[in-house]
Design an enzyme around this catalytic site. Structure first.
Site, short mmCIF file in Angstrom:
data_model
loop_
_atom_site.label_atom_id
_atom_site.label_comp_id
_atom_site.label_asym_id
_atom_site.label_seq_id
_atom_site.Cartn_x
_atom_site.Cartn_y
_atom_site.Cartn_z
N LYS A 116 0.73 -1.19 0.09
CA LYS A 116 -0.19 0.03 -0.16
C LYS A 116 0.88 1.35 0.01
O LYS A 116 0.41 2.28 -0.42
CB LYS A 116 -1.01 -0.14 1.21
CG LYS A 116 -1.85 -1.17 1.17
CD LYS A 116 -2.69 -0.97 2.24
CE LYS A 116 -3.72 -2.33 2.30
NZ LYS A 116 -3.23 -3.59 2.65
N GLU A 183 -1.40 6.58 8.28
CA GLU A 183 -2.19 7.48 7.24
C GLU A 183 -3.31 8.13 8.02
O GLU A 183 -3.73 7.32 9.20
CB GLU A 183 -2.78 6.86 5.95
CG GLU A 183 -3.89 5.83 6.27
CD GLU A 183 -4.33 5.33 5.05
OE1 GLU A 183 -3.71 5.15 4.10
OE2 GLU A 183 -5.35 4.43 5.06
N HIS A 218 -12.86 -3.21 10.20
CA HIS A 218 -12.37 -2.75 9.02
C HIS A 218 -12.55 -4.03 8.04
O HIS A 218 -11.91 -4.05 6.92
CB HIS A 218 -10.67 -2.39 9.02
CG HIS A 218 -10.45 -1.50 10.36
ND1 HIS A 218 -11.05 -0.14 9.97
CD2 HIS A 218 -9.97 -1.76 11.28
CE1 HIS A 218 -10.77 0.26 11.16
NE2 HIS A 218 -10.01 -0.48 12.05
N ARG A 274 -6.71 -8.45 -7.62
CA ARG A 274 -7.14 -9.70 -7.53
C ARG A 274 -8.65 -9.52 -7.70
O ARG A 274 -9.14 -8.35 -7.76
CB ARG A 274 -6.84 -10.63 -6.07
CG ARG A 274 -7.38 -9.69 -4.95
CD ARG A 274 -7.07 -10.41 -3.68
NE ARG A 274 -7.12 -9.54 -2.40
CZ ARG A 274 -8.15 -8.94 -2.06
NH1 ARG A 274 -9.53 -9.25 -2.54
NH2 ARG A 274 -8.24 -8.27 -0.79
#
Length: 614
Positions: A116, A183, A218, A274
């Site tokens: 990421k 982040e 999440h 994917r």
């Protein structure tokens, strides 16, 4: 031409790929751990190969063994599914080096987007460096993988160190890669994504949008297509950004570009190289089979210049073996029966009688509804879930039904904090008061058929006791010359599998199924208790019992018997079904006993610790 495919995965996604392969006349090969020897995906394939592994969870991460299995089985191609090695560039290279067809994007594209942090750099973004008070709240995320694993919200600086440690441990366990980054955390954002499909000839499709905002830990719970309530400008921007990301890495195959949307602004999250769990809603809306298209692209065929037109609205709900009211604790045991009404799609990796273990994700199935309108799709899916037969461990079925009917979702005004705000009301018990009586009457009928129950001399009512969650219920009934009687309720019919009661002039049907001491009455699960409680079955006050089977992954630093603890302090962490669960002190007091150590396997109900209140 591909004539045989090995799926380097398990469970629902393996079964999903096998279904399309079978329709196309392609032979299928499964791989399985020892724990999955009798799993549905192993039974469904034309042939299956056992993979040895140190633990069941690690088995599907052994790319070398999977490639050997594909070669030994004589497969032409390998489909990675999702999770495990699906976004591992080294595995993709190993498949290609073995002379097999890789049903996925080029290793270089996977590599560019697998981390990421690197993906953000490719899109001109970068994660936070040193975190300051002004940056809070922040999100700690695993650089590899997905599914919410290795993710923590941090609202206080003093929590950052523990969050980083926990995220690294969980990411290492799930993906074999402990890299994490930080982040900014957007409190009231929506999770919106775009399905992309690209061929090797330069065509890239952006197949509309999906909203996946309803999440727990999440991980997505309910997904839909198209994402409702987006402005035309924002929807077009999302599609353009997704195509740009795909072209930036010369993408080939199916992938998903994910965004966080807030205040009509898109924030890039990541690209998943994917197939996604929620791909069926896109299939339903566009009338396509994404797995079939993956196979066609892998064979070198071009896509049409333009994608098909979208029609209607589709919604998917993930049915998990978990208890949302108990911090989403995963549940294990036998799935005795799973059946849904006609009109909805069911994707599952379990069959009736299969065991739900502790080694893998607790998702049992996905239910997908498609209708001309969003309101119609929501109504259809909620009704199907409500009428579904689910006999086995506790599931999130009731939560899904209530979520689909919640005003904030139907409006739609939901965001990723939906369950943070509404979980308590969505999981408030609404028990059927007559379910225990129906269970008792069904059992009485069963017993009567074996031994006879009517007595010539009037006697005291018969008594049975049941547990429903933490509650105990005692019901009374009587055998008479005219049949069974129960106070306040007219027994219209009583059989071992069906009881009809008349309550306030309304006849209600109760379907009853019994599995040992577990009884399912319509959608209510009960446990039959002994007639006389065991007076010796007592626990010390403050006893903490394992809410699930699992592994003690760590104990709080410095924790020892005799130490003072505060209510809510973390004592230890259990890992079950690839997720960590924190066990906290129930009261402020003293730790009187600590019955486990790091690495120890525990069973449901096992004593973990005792905290004496002060």
């Amino acid at each position: 031409m591909i004539t045989s495919v090995l799926v380097a995965n398990r469970g629902e996604i393996a079964c999903r790929v096998f279904r399309t392969c079978r329709e196309l006349g392609i032979r299928t090969f499964a791989v399985h751990s020892d724990a999955d020897e009798n799993a549905l995906h192993a039974r469904m394939a034309d042939a299956a190969v056992r993979l040895p592994g140190a633990t069941p969870a690690e088995t599907y991460l052994r790319g070398d063994l999977i490639v050997k299995a594909a070669v030994a089985a004589g497969a032409d191609a390998v489909h990675p599914g999702y999770g495990f090695l699906s976004e591992n560039a080294d595995f993709a290279r190993a498949v290609l080096d073995a002379g097999l067809v890789w049903i996925g994007p080029p290793p270089e594209a996977i590599e560019a987007m697998a981390s990421k942090t690197r993906a953000k750099e490719l899109m001109g973004l970068s994660p936070l460096g040193e975190v300051a008070e002004s940056d809070l709240p922040v999100l700690v995320k695993a650089a590899a993988g997905g599914g919410g694993r290795g993710m923590r919200i941090v609202r206080r600086l003093e929590e950052l160190s523990a969050a980083l440690e926990g995220a690294r441990a969980e990411a290492t366990s799930a993906f074999g890669d402990g890299e994490v980054f930080v982040e900014p955390y957007v409190e009231r954002g929506r999770h919106v994504e775009v399905q992309v499909l690209a061929d090797a000839h330069g065509t890239v499709w952006a197949l509309g949008t999906r909203d996946c905002s309803l999440q727990r830990r999440h991980q997505k719970v309910i997904e839909e297509a198209p994402a409702p309530g987006l402005s035309d400008r924002l929807a077009e921007e999302l599609r353009a950004l997704a195509v740009r990301a795909a072209r930036a890495v010369r993408y080939v195959g199916a992938g998903t570009v994910e965004f966080l949307v807030a205040d009509d602004t898109a924030h890039f999250l990541e690209m998943n190289t994917r197939l996604q769990v929620e791909h069926p809603v896109t299939e339903a809306v566009f009338g396509i089979d994404l797995v079939a298209l993956q196979l066609s692209i892998a064979e070198g065929h071009p896509l049409d210049p333009e994608p098909p037109h979208a029609r209607g609205h589709a919604v998917e709900a993930r049915l998990y073996a978990e208890d949302p009211a108990r911090d989403w604790a995963p549940q294990t045991g036998t799935l005795h029966r799973l059946a849904v009404p006609d009109g909805v799609r069911l994707d599952t990796g379990y069959g009736d009688g299969d065991e739900i273990g502790v080694h893998y994700d607790p998702m049992l199935a996905k239910l997908i509804a498609h209708a001309p309108t969003r309101a119609g799709a929501l109504r259809q899916l909620a009704g199907a879930l409500e009428r579904a037969t689910i006999h086995g461990p506790t599931t999130n079925r009731d939560l899904l039904v209530r979520s689909l009917r919640h005003e904030e979702f139907t409006t739609p005004r939901m965001d990723t904090a939906f369950y943070d705000r509404h979980l308590t009301t969505l999981t408030a018990p609404t028990p059927d008061p007559h379910a225990p009586l129906a269970a008792a009457l069904a059992e009485a009928t069963r017993s009567t058929s074996r031994f006879g129950g009517w007595r010539n001399v009037p006697s005291q009512p018969q008594t049975r006791r049941y547990a429903r969650g933490d509650e105990e219920h005692e019901v009374h009934y009587r055998h008479t010359r005219t049949g069974l009687e129960a106070d306040g309720v007219r027994v219209v019919r009583a059989a071992a599998d069906l009881v009809v009661l008349e309550v306030d002039g309304v006849q209600r049907r109760f379907e009853v199924a019994r599995y040992g001491d577990q009884i399912h009455v319509n959608t209510t699960a009960l446990t039959q208790l002994p007639r006389f409680p065991d007076p010796t079955a007592q626990l010390a006050p403050g006893s903490l019992l394992a809410p699930m089977p699992g592994t003690v992954v760590r104990v709080a630093e410095g924790l020892a018997v005799g130490a003072p603890v505060k209510a809510g302090d973390p004592l230890l962490w259990l890992e079950a079904m690839k997720m960590e669960h924190k066990i906290t002190a129930p009261v402020t007091g003293t730790l009187n006993a600590l019955g486990v150590v790091t690495g120890q396997q525990v069973t449901v109900g096992q004593l973990l610790a005792v905290v004496e209140a002060t």
